[in-house]
Design a protein around this motif. Structure first.
Motif, mmCIF file in Angstrom:
data_model
loop_
_atom_site.group_PDB
_atom_site.id
_atom_site.type_symbol
_atom_site.label_atom_id
_atom_site.label_comp_id
_atom_site.label_asym_id
_atom_site.label_seq_id
_atom_site.Cartn_x
_atom_site.Cartn_y
_atom_site.Cartn_z
ATOM 1 N N ARG A 289 12.464 0.899 -0.418
ATOM 2 C CA ARG A 289 13.381 -0.113 0.102
ATOM 3 C C ARG A 289 14.209 0.384 1.283
ATOM 4 O O ARG A 289 14.895 -0.395 1.930
ATOM 5 C CB ARG A 289 14.289 -0.620 -1.009
ATOM 6 N N ASP A 290 14.125 1.676 1.581
ATOM 7 C CA ASP A 290 14.885 2.209 2.714
ATOM 8 C C ASP A 290 14.073 2.221 4.004
ATOM 9 O O ASP A 290 14.515 2.763 5.014
ATOM 10 C CB ASP A 290 15.393 3.623 2.407
ATOM 11 N N PRO B 9 7.516 -3.162 -3.323
ATOM 12 C CA PRO B 9 8.450 -2.090 -2.943
ATOM 13 C C PRO B 9 9.185 -1.513 -4.148
ATOM 14 O O PRO B 9 9.447 -2.214 -5.132
ATOM 15 C CB PRO B 9 9.421 -2.785 -1.986
ATOM 16 N N ARG C 198 12.439 1.433 -5.282
ATOM 17 C CA ARG C 198 13.652 2.073 -4.775
ATOM 18 C C ARG C 198 13.681 3.545 -5.192
ATOM 19 O O ARG C 198 13.505 3.863 -6.369
ATOM 20 C CB ARG C 198 14.901 1.376 -5.319
#
Length: 227
Positions: free
Chosen positions: A136-137, A185, A187
């Motif tokens: 997620r980054d 996705p 995290r």
């Protein structure tokens, strides 16, 4: 008969003050190290449940400093080699392709990573050459490759640890006309902000991580129950 798939995991020797340093302001050096070890412990459980061999690539110390449980679960242990992350990943793939036709490479700080995701990645490589699970980054936390697929360009001159990594990787793969399976996705946990986000939506199967966070952080700040 084709060789089975391999799960490769990039880890650091869990030494307080040398792992998860961006979490130290929130958890302290010992706490950040405990959390990191818990993340790897949970991840190894999930990887072991796939039945596939696990190859640990470590850095930050010598093999003898790795927890005994990590050494016992892993079929192979190797020191990471390369000047940057891309070179270390390329080395890991080259090494694992001697053991299997399909390799799924993951990081070690992803509490949301589970057995089902790992198996899905391996299955996708039967028909497609590349599998990606975005982080997620803006990066990615899983990269799966089938042996013989030329992806050398995705490891070179990449701005690692930035939010451009996934987009640039996908662009380079499209330019080479590779078929890519994109997974949902996930995290990872690098910063206090990541920690807060995880607390809102914890993974119930990450039992060690959740227990460590219950012990390290005030109960009122947690959204998950003791499991």
């Amino acid at each position: 008969m084709s060789k089975p798939g391999v799960i490769a995991i990039m880890v650091r020797v869990p030494v307080a003050g040398q792992v998860k340093t961006r979490l130290i302001p929130a958890l302290g050096a010992e706490g950040a190290c405990r959390l990191y070890r818990a993340m790897v412990d949970d991840l190894l459980d999930q990887a072991e449940a796939t039945g596939l061999p696990i190859h640990l690539f470590f850095t930050g110390g010598v093999q003898g400093q790795l927890p005994l449980s990590w050494q016992q679960i892993a079929a192979h242990l190797s020191l990471q080699q390369g000047e940057d992350l891309g070179a270390r990943m390329a080395h890991a793939f080259a090494t694992c392709f001697q053991e299997g036709e399909r390799v799924v490479l993951i990081g070690s700080d992803i509490p949301d990573m589970g057995t089902e995701i790992l198996l899905k990645a391996g299955e996708a490589l039967v028909d497609q050459g590349v599998v990606l699970a975005p982080a997620r980054d803006g990066g990615y936390c899983l990269l799966g490759l089938r042996r013989g697929v030329d992806v050398a360009g995705i490891f070179c001159d990449m701005p690692w640890s930035t939010d451009q990594v996934l987009a640039m990787t996908r662009q380079r793969l499209r330019a080479r006309k590779h078929r890519v399976c994109l997974l949902p996705p996930l995290r990872d946990i690098d910063t206090p902000e990541d920690l807060l986000a995880y607390q809102k939506y914890p993974n119930p199967t990450a039992r060690r991580v959740n227990q460590v966070l219950l012990e390290l952080l005030p109960p009122y700040s947690l959204s998950f129950r003791r499991v």
